[in-house]
Design a protein around this motif. Structure first.
Motif, PDB file in Angstrom:
ATOM      1  N   ASP A   1      -9.467   4.294   3.172  1.00 33.89           N
ATOM      2  CA  ASP A   1      -8.361   4.644   2.280  1.00 33.89           C
ATOM      3  C   ASP A   1      -7.556   3.410   1.863  1.00 33.89           C
ATOM      4  O   ASP A   1      -7.205   3.249   0.691  1.00 33.89           O
ATOM      5  CB  ASP A   1      -7.429   5.660   2.956  1.00 33.89           C
ATOM      6  CG  ASP A   1      -8.102   6.994   3.213  1.00 33.89           C
ATOM      7  OD1 ASP A   1      -9.158   7.263   2.611  1.00 33.89           O
ATOM      8  OD2 ASP A   1      -7.567   7.769   4.035  1.00 33.89           O
ATOM      9  N   LEU A   2      -7.275   2.543   2.820  1.00 32.67           N
ATOM     10  CA  LEU A   2      -6.509   1.334   2.521  1.00 32.67           C
ATOM     11  C   LEU A   2      -7.287   0.385   1.617  1.00 32.67           C
ATOM     12  O   LEU A   2      -6.700  -0.257   0.738  1.00 32.67           O
ATOM     13  CB  LEU A   2      -6.109   0.624   3.815  1.00 32.67           C
ATOM     14  CG  LEU A   2      -5.040   1.305   4.653  1.00 32.67           C
ATOM     15  CD1 LEU A   2      -4.920   0.637   6.019  1.00 32.67           C
ATOM     16  CD2 LEU A   2      -3.698   1.302   3.942  1.00 32.67           C
ATOM     17  N   SER A   3      -8.599   0.298   1.816  1.00 36.72           N
ATOM     18  CA  SER A   3      -9.424  -0.562   0.962  1.00 36.72           C
ATOM     19  C   SER A   3      -9.425  -0.058  -0.478  1.00 36.72           C
ATOM     20  O   SER A   3      -9.338  -0.857  -1.424  1.00 36.72           O
ATOM     21  CB  SER A   3     -10.857  -0.625   1.487  1.00 36.72           C
ATOM     22  OG  SER A   3     -10.892  -1.216   2.746  1.00 36.72           O
ATOM     23  N   THR A   4      -9.497   1.249  -0.646  1.00 37.48           N
ATOM     24  CA  THR A   4      -9.443   1.838  -1.988  1.00 37.48           C
ATOM     25  C   THR A   4      -8.095   1.558  -2.639  1.00 37.48           C
ATOM     26  O   THR A   4      -8.028   1.154  -3.808  1.00 37.48           O
ATOM     27  CB  THR A   4      -9.684   3.357  -1.916  1.00 37.48           C
ATOM     28  OG1 THR A   4     -10.942   3.594  -1.292  1.00 37.48           O
ATOM     29  CG2 THR A   4      -9.666   3.987  -3.287  1.00 37.48           C
ATOM     30  N   GLU A   5      -7.030   1.752  -1.881  1.00 42.34           N
ATOM     31  CA  GLU A   5      -5.684   1.502  -2.405  1.00 42.34           C
ATOM     32  C   GLU A   5      -5.486   0.020  -2.732  1.00 42.34           C
ATOM     33  O   GLU A   5      -4.858  -0.333  -3.741  1.00 42.34           O
ATOM     34  CB  GLU A   5      -4.654   1.965  -1.374  1.00 42.34           C
ATOM     35  CG  GLU A   5      -3.251   2.041  -1.901  1.00 42.34           C
ATOM     36  CD  GLU A   5      -2.276   2.642  -0.906  1.00 42.34           C
ATOM     37  OE1 GLU A   5      -1.064   2.492  -1.136  1.00 42.34           O
ATOM     38  OE2 GLU A   5      -2.723   3.242   0.099  1.00 42.34           O
ATOM     39  N   LYS A   6      -6.040  -0.857  -1.914  1.00 45.02           N
ATOM     40  CA  LYS A   6      -5.935  -2.294  -2.166  1.00 45.02           C
ATOM     41  C   LYS A   6      -6.676  -2.670  -3.449  1.00 45.02           C
ATOM     42  O   LYS A   6      -6.187  -3.472  -4.244  1.00 45.02           O
ATOM     43  CB  LYS A   6      -6.494  -3.077  -0.982  1.00 45.02           C
ATOM     44  CG  LYS A   6      -6.388  -4.574  -1.151  1.00 45.02           C
ATOM     45  CD  LYS A   6      -7.006  -5.310   0.013  1.00 45.02           C
ATOM     46  CE  LYS A   6      -7.023  -6.800  -0.279  1.00 45.02           C
ATOM     47  NZ  LYS A   6      -7.938  -7.521   0.564  1.00 45.02           N
ATOM     48  N   LYS A   7      -7.856  -2.089  -3.661  1.00 49.50           N
ATOM     49  CA  LYS A   7      -8.636  -2.365  -4.877  1.00 49.50           C
ATOM     50  C   LYS A   7      -7.856  -1.921  -6.114  1.00 49.50           C
ATOM     51  O   LYS A   7      -7.830  -2.634  -7.127  1.00 49.50           O
ATOM     52  CB  LYS A   7      -9.994  -1.656  -4.796  1.00 49.50           C
ATOM     53  CG  LYS A   7     -10.908  -1.978  -5.926  1.00 49.50           C
ATOM     54  CD  LYS A   7     -11.323  -3.422  -5.882  1.00 49.50           C
ATOM     55  CE  LYS A   7     -12.342  -3.716  -6.952  1.00 49.50           C
ATOM     56  NZ  LYS A   7     -12.534  -5.126  -7.161  1.00 49.50           N
ATOM     57  N   GLN A   8      -7.195  -0.770  -6.027  1.00 50.58           N
ATOM     58  CA  GLN A   8      -6.385  -0.292  -7.149  1.00 50.58           C
ATOM     59  C   GLN A   8      -5.210  -1.237  -7.412  1.00 50.58           C
ATOM     60  O   GLN A   8      -4.883  -1.529  -8.567  1.00 50.58           O
ATOM     61  CB  GLN A   8      -5.870   1.120  -6.877  1.00 50.58           C
ATOM     62  CG  GLN A   8      -6.942   2.170  -6.894  1.00 50.58           C
ATOM     63  CD  GLN A   8      -6.443   3.524  -6.410  1.00 50.58           C
ATOM     64  OE1 GLN A   8      -5.355   3.645  -5.855  1.00 50.58           O
ATOM     65  NE2 GLN A   8      -7.250   4.548  -6.619  1.00 50.58           N
ATOM     66  N   ALA A   9      -4.574  -1.708  -6.355  1.00 45.15           N
ATOM     67  CA  ALA A   9      -3.450  -2.642  -6.509  1.00 45.15           C
ATOM     68  C   ALA A   9      -3.925  -3.971  -7.089  1.00 45.15           C
ATOM     69  O   ALA A   9      -3.210  -4.589  -7.893  1.00 45.15           O
ATOM     70  CB  ALA A   9      -2.756  -2.858  -5.164  1.00 45.15           C
ATOM     71  N   GLU A  10      -5.120  -4.430  -6.700  1.00 46.35           N
ATOM     72  CA  GLU A  10      -5.661  -5.671  -7.269  1.00 46.35           C
ATOM     73  C   GLU A  10      -5.962  -5.507  -8.757  1.00 46.35           C
ATOM     74  O   GLU A  10      -5.708  -6.415  -9.557  1.00 46.35           O
ATOM     75  CB  GLU A  10      -6.923  -6.083  -6.513  1.00 46.35           C
ATOM     76  CG  GLU A  10      -6.651  -6.626  -5.134  1.00 46.35           C
ATOM     77  CD  GLU A  10      -7.901  -6.820  -4.303  1.00 46.35           C
ATOM     78  OE1 GLU A  10      -8.970  -6.251  -4.662  1.00 46.35           O
ATOM     79  OE2 GLU A  10      -7.821  -7.532  -3.287  1.00 46.35           O
ATOM     80  N   ASN A  11      -6.494  -4.334  -9.134  1.00 43.39           N
ATOM     81  CA  ASN A  11      -6.753  -4.068 -10.548  1.00 43.39           C
ATOM     82  C   ASN A  11      -5.444  -4.030 -11.342  1.00 43.39           C
ATOM     83  O   ASN A  11      -5.374  -4.541 -12.460  1.00 43.39           O
ATOM     84  CB  ASN A  11      -7.516  -2.757 -10.726  1.00 43.39           C
ATOM     85  CG  ASN A  11      -8.945  -2.846 -10.235  1.00 43.39           C
ATOM     86  OD1 ASN A  11      -9.494  -3.927 -10.095  1.00 43.39           O
ATOM     87  ND2 ASN A  11      -9.541  -1.701  -9.950  1.00 43.39           N
ATOM     88  N   LYS A  12      -4.422  -3.415 -10.748  1.00 47.89           N
ATOM     89  CA  LYS A  12      -3.118  -3.360 -11.399  1.00 47.89           C
ATOM     90  C   LYS A  12      -2.543  -4.767 -11.554  1.00 47.89           C
ATOM     91  O   LYS A  12      -1.959  -5.098 -12.592  1.00 47.89           O
ATOM     92  CB  LYS A  12      -2.161  -2.488 -10.584  1.00 47.89           C
ATOM     93  CG  LYS A  12      -0.798  -2.334 -11.209  1.00 47.89           C
ATOM     94  CD  LYS A  12       0.096  -1.435 -10.367  1.00 47.89           C
ATOM     95  CE  LYS A  12       1.473  -1.311 -10.980  1.00 47.89           C
ATOM     96  NZ  LYS A  12       2.349  -0.466 -10.154  1.00 47.89           N
ATOM     97  N   GLN A  13      -2.728  -5.607 -10.533  1.00 46.98           N
ATOM     98  CA  GLN A  13      -2.233  -6.982 -10.594  1.00 46.98           C
ATOM     99  C   GLN A  13      -2.908  -7.750 -11.714  1.00 46.98           C
ATOM    100  O   GLN A  13      -2.261  -8.512 -12.437  1.00 46.98           O
ATOM    101  CB  GLN A  13      -2.460  -7.676  -9.244  1.00 46.98           C
ATOM    102  CG  GLN A  13      -1.809  -9.010  -9.122  1.00 46.98           C
ATOM    103  CD  GLN A  13      -0.297  -8.905  -9.157  1.00 46.98           C
ATOM    104  OE1 GLN A  13       0.275  -7.871  -8.864  1.00 46.98           O
ATOM    105  NE2 GLN A  13       0.340  -9.976  -9.534  1.00 46.98           N
ATOM    106  N   SER A  14      -4.191  -7.559 -11.877  1.00 45.71           N
ATOM    107  CA  SER A  14      -4.931  -8.215 -12.950  1.00 45.71           C
ATOM    108  C   SER A  14      -4.434  -7.748 -14.319  1.00 45.71           C
ATOM    109  O   SER A  14      -4.222  -8.559 -15.228  1.00 45.71           O
ATOM    110  CB  SER A  14      -6.420  -7.935 -12.807  1.00 45.71           C
ATOM    111  OG  SER A  14      -7.138  -8.506 -13.853  1.00 45.71           O
ATOM    112  N   LEU A  15      -4.237  -6.445 -14.459  1.00 48.96           N
ATOM    113  CA  LEU A  15      -3.733  -5.900 -15.717  1.00 48.96           C
ATOM    114  C   LEU A  15      -2.341  -6.440 -16.036  1.00 48.96           C
ATOM    115  O   LEU A  15      -2.059  -6.808 -17.187  1.00 48.96           O
ATOM    116  CB  LEU A  15      -3.711  -4.373 -15.645  1.00 48.96           C
ATOM    117  CG  LEU A  15      -3.180  -3.652 -16.877  1.00 48.96           C
ATOM    118  CD1 LEU A  15      -4.098  -3.876 -18.064  1.00 48.96           C
ATOM    119  CD2 LEU A  15      -3.009  -2.179 -16.589  1.00 48.96           C
ATOM    120  N   LEU A  16      -1.483  -6.508 -15.031  1.00 50.36           N
ATOM    121  CA  LEU A  16      -0.135  -7.048 -15.239  1.00 50.36           C
ATOM    122  C   LEU A  16      -0.184  -8.519 -15.650  1.00 50.36           C
ATOM    123  O   LEU A  16       0.577  -8.955 -16.519  1.00 50.36           O
ATOM    124  CB  LEU A  16       0.702  -6.882 -13.975  1.00 50.36           C
ATOM    125  CG  LEU A  16       1.180  -5.466 -13.653  1.00 50.36           C
ATOM    126  CD1 LEU A  16       1.773  -5.406 -12.247  1.00 50.36           C
ATOM    127  CD2 LEU A  16       2.190  -4.996 -14.678  1.00 50.36           C
TER     128      LEU A  16
END
Length: 141
Positions: free
Chosen positions: A14-29
């Motif tokens: 679960d944490l790995s999935t959430e981390k991947k989403q946060a990394e994608n959001k960071q890239s988009l930002l």
């Protein structure tokens, strides 16, 4: 009721999935901030001979958007650091469940009371009770 290792494995997933989403959001930002910076440059270039009212209004709006994106990025960075720490903790707990707790602090710096059996109890030192159950990170812990 699930076993502890299953719980830790599920939490890591679960944490790995959430981390991947946060990394994608960071890239988009980051890309959005870059785009806003380019738009600010073009706005200055194309509005240079216009009224100062238009230039100022446009720059204020674009800078406000840029600063908001910067704040969101900072918040997301904090979330990423927290997720990395949580992943580390859960992986460490899995190792301890497997019996690999020898890399943990051994507590030799904790002063023992002058008791004749203090050393025999294996409270502190390598493969000790302290090394097995200690999960604290703060001085008060």
């Amino acid at each position: 009721m699930s076993l502890p290792n299953e719980t830790y494995q599920q939490r890591i997933t679960d944490l790995s999935t959430e981390k991947k989403q946060a990394e994608n959001k960071q890239s988009l930002l980051a890309w959005t901030r870059f785009s806003i910076a380019i738009i600010i440059g073009f706005s200055i270039y194309f509005l240079f001979h216009s009224s100062w009212f238009y230039i100022t209004g446009t720059l204020v709006i674009l800078l406000a958007i840029f600063l908001r994106l910067l704040a969101l990025s900072s918040s997301n960075n904090e979330k990423l650091r927290n997720l990395e720490n949580l992943l580390l903790i859960n992986k460490k707990e899995l190792e301890i469940l497997d019996g690999n707790y020898y890399n943990e602090p051994h507590g030799k710096t904790v002063p023992l009371n002058e008791h004749p059996y203090a050393e025999d109890l294996d409270i502190f030192g390598r493969a000790s009770l302290y090394q097995y159950i200690n999960r604290t990170t703060s001085e008060q812990g």
